[in-house]
Design a protein around this motif. Structure first.
Motif, PDB file in Angstrom:
ATOM      1  N   ALA A 170      24.362 -19.644   3.545  1.00 20.82           N
ATOM      2  CA  ALA A 170      23.775 -18.609   2.687  1.00 20.82           C
ATOM      3  C   ALA A 170      23.847 -17.221   3.306  1.00 20.82           C
ATOM      4  O   ALA A 170      23.918 -16.213   2.585  1.00 20.82           O
ATOM      5  CB  ALA A 170      22.316 -18.972   2.382  1.00 20.82           C
ATOM      6  N   ILE A 208      27.170 -10.093   2.553  1.00 20.39           N
ATOM      7  CA  ILE A 208      28.125  -9.431   1.650  1.00 20.39           C
ATOM      8  C   ILE A 208      27.404  -8.540   0.647  1.00 20.39           C
ATOM      9  O   ILE A 208      27.759  -7.369   0.460  1.00 20.39           O
ATOM     10  CB  ILE A 208      28.979 -10.483   0.921  1.00 20.39           C
ATOM     11  N   TRP A 209      26.361  -9.073   0.009  1.00 18.43           N
ATOM     12  CA  TRP A 209      25.664  -8.295  -1.017  1.00 18.43           C
ATOM     13  C   TRP A 209      24.799  -7.204  -0.414  1.00 18.43           C
ATOM     14  O   TRP A 209      24.585  -6.155  -1.046  1.00 18.43           O
ATOM     15  CB  TRP A 209      24.861  -9.230  -1.908  1.00 18.43           C
ATOM     16  N   GLN A 259      24.979 -14.699  -8.421  1.00 19.84           N
ATOM     17  CA  GLN A 259      26.429 -14.593  -8.279  1.00 19.84           C
ATOM     18  C   GLN A 259      27.041 -15.875  -7.720  1.00 19.84           C
ATOM     19  O   GLN A 259      28.157 -16.246  -8.093  1.00 19.84           O
ATOM     20  CB  GLN A 259      26.780 -13.412  -7.361  1.00 19.84           C
ATOM     21  N   GLU A 260      26.331 -16.549  -6.842  1.00 14.11           N
ATOM     22  CA  GLU A 260      26.882 -17.748  -6.218  1.00 14.11           C
ATOM     23  C   GLU A 260      26.446 -19.024  -6.923  1.00 14.11           C
ATOM     24  O   GLU A 260      26.911 -20.109  -6.588  1.00 14.11           O
ATOM     25  CB  GLU A 260      26.477 -17.807  -4.738  1.00 14.11           C
ATOM     26  N   TYR A 271      19.066 -20.158  -3.024  1.00 18.80           N
ATOM     27  CA  TYR A 271      18.950 -20.218  -1.577  1.00 18.80           C
ATOM     28  C   TYR A 271      17.479 -20.158  -1.146  1.00 18.80           C
ATOM     29  O   TYR A 271      16.637 -19.608  -1.856  1.00 18.80           O
ATOM     30  CB  TYR A 271      19.716 -19.063  -0.922  1.00 18.80           C
ATOM     31  N   SER A 285      22.420 -12.680  -4.860  1.00 12.46           N
ATOM     32  CA  SER A 285      23.182 -13.747  -4.201  1.00 12.46           C
ATOM     33  C   SER A 285      23.056 -15.066  -4.960  1.00 12.46           C
ATOM     34  O   SER A 285      24.051 -15.768  -5.170  1.00 12.46           O
ATOM     35  CB  SER A 285      22.695 -13.929  -2.756  1.00 12.46           C
ATOM     36  N   CYS A 286      21.844 -15.401  -5.376  1.00  6.60           N
ATOM     37  CA  CYS A 286      21.636 -16.656  -6.098  1.00  6.60           C
ATOM     38  C   CYS A 286      22.360 -16.671  -7.431  1.00  6.60           C
ATOM     39  O   CYS A 286      22.987 -17.677  -7.807  1.00  6.60           O
ATOM     40  CB  CYS A 286      20.141 -16.886  -6.320  1.00  6.60           C
ATOM     41  N   ARG A 326      26.248 -15.723   4.680  1.00  7.71           N
ATOM     42  CA  ARG A 326      27.486 -15.031   4.326  1.00  7.71           C
ATOM     43  C   ARG A 326      27.304 -14.207   3.053  1.00  7.71           C
ATOM     44  O   ARG A 326      27.659 -13.025   2.997  1.00  7.71           O
ATOM     45  CB  ARG A 326      28.618 -16.039   4.143  1.00  7.71           C
ATOM     46  N   TYR A 327      26.722 -14.835   2.035  1.00  5.11           N
ATOM     47  CA  TYR A 327      26.552 -14.145   0.758  1.00  5.11           C
ATOM     48  C   TYR A 327      25.499 -13.051   0.849  1.00  5.11           C
ATOM     49  O   TYR A 327      25.640 -11.986   0.247  1.00  5.11           O
ATOM     50  CB  TYR A 327      26.199 -15.164  -0.319  1.00  5.11           C
ATOM     51  N   ASP A 358      37.324  -9.457   1.581  1.00  3.87           N
ATOM     52  CA  ASP A 358      37.368 -10.858   1.973  1.00  3.87           C
ATOM     53  C   ASP A 358      38.378 -11.074   3.097  1.00  3.87           C
ATOM     54  O   ASP A 358      38.113 -11.757   4.082  1.00  3.87           O
ATOM     55  CB  ASP A 358      37.731 -11.719   0.763  1.00  3.87           C
TER      56      ASP A 358
END
Length: 298
Positions: free
Chosen positions: A182, A188-189, A142-143, A147, A139-140, A184-185, A200
């Motif tokens: 955070a 998703i992952w 990719q975004e 976080y 997540s960190c 949300r991501y 999406d």
């Protein structure tokens, strides 16, 4: 920041302890994002730094005994400023990580020695060494944002249990609504890692919609959500409309047909009037920032 990657354990295919990564793959992902992997060379450099700090500390102590308080340097606790992350897919207590990596025990000793310089007591290493999950790393990266793993521990920190995959013979086409931080991501992952397909936008062919909780009613109903256009269409199309607790349940116990019934999401206005609490209160489990969904429905 310095990372230690715990080698995933070999488990039956129904479990997702490895979350489809190998130790080499995870280390490569981290170094490509400019992170450092703990090595003997780094430990040796840290040891030398601790020896230097000990010498400086001894000099300061002698000056204090001589009542010479001028020009006394303050120890530079650079090791405490730097963050150390232990990446693990879980399945064991976070306090037992040193059993699964040969360098972790030595790192803990060095950090303990460094933190004690200039302080009367010991420092809690949990404030320096942070256990994180592969989902947090992904997540960190990719975004493009680091976080706080403590904010959503079920997503961003390793659990004591092994995560379970969704069954391959069942279709999971999942969308989310209302999550604007955070979480949300992380959701998703996590979905992707467990074998679900994330979309999406919401379509009639989707199977599930995960909604953000907003309030509890006076009966402590934890399934109250804000609604929104995705919620409305998902109900119209007969999709499974659930809270994030459904995902947490599947992560730990695995998916069973019909388990969605325990985590059905509903809007506050759809509740019986005598069950509506006038003053809204946040969920005691996970506090997430929610808003009306603005993603187009196709």
């Amino acid at each position: 920041d310095i990372f230690v990657v715990i080698r995933p354990q070999q488990l039956p295919s129904s479990l997702s302890a490895s979350l489809e990564y190998t130790q080499d793959e995870m280390e490569s992902k981290i170094t490509n994002a400019r992170g450092l992997i703990l090595s003997k060379r780094i430990l040796e450099a840290m040891k030398k730094d601790v020896v230097k700090k000990q010498q400086e500390h001894a000099i300061q102590q002698r000056r204090r005994k001589n009542n010479d308080n001028n020009d006394i340097a303050t120890a530079d606790n650079s090791d405490e400023k730097r963050r150390y992350y232990v990446v693990s897919s879980g399945g064991h207590s976070n306090s037992h990580h040193s059993k699964y990596h040969p360098l972790l025990g030595e790192l803990s000793k060095i950090l303990q020695q460094s933190s004690q310089l200039g302080s009367a007591g010991s420092t809690d290493l949990s404030s320096i060494i942070e256990p994180v999950s592969p989902i947090w790393v992904t997540s960190c990266i990719q975004e493009g944002y680091v976080y706080n793993p403590i904010q959503y521990p079920k997503l961003f920190q390793p659990q004591t249990y092994h995560l379970r995959l969704f069954p391959k013979d069942t279709k999971f086409l999942v969308s989310v609504t209302g999550f604007v931080d955070a979480s949300r991501y992380g959701i998703i992952w996590m979905l992707r890692s467990l074998g679900a397909e994330y979309t999406d936008s919401l379509k009639a062919k989707n199977t599930h919609l995960i909604c953000c909780r907003t309030v509890n009613d006076e009966n402590n109903n934890r399934n109250i959500v804000g609604g929104g256009p995705k919620y409305t269409k998902a109900k119209e199309w007969g999709l499974h409309v659930v809270t994030v607790d459904w995902l947490y349940h599947c992560m730990r116990y695995g998916y069973e047909e019909g388990c969605e019934e325990q985590f059905l999401a509903t809007r506050l206005e759809d509740q019986p009037k005598n069950n509506i609490k006038k003053e809204e209160k946040k969920s005691s489990d996970v506090s997430v920032r929610c808003s009306m969904d603005t993603i187009n429905i196709t």
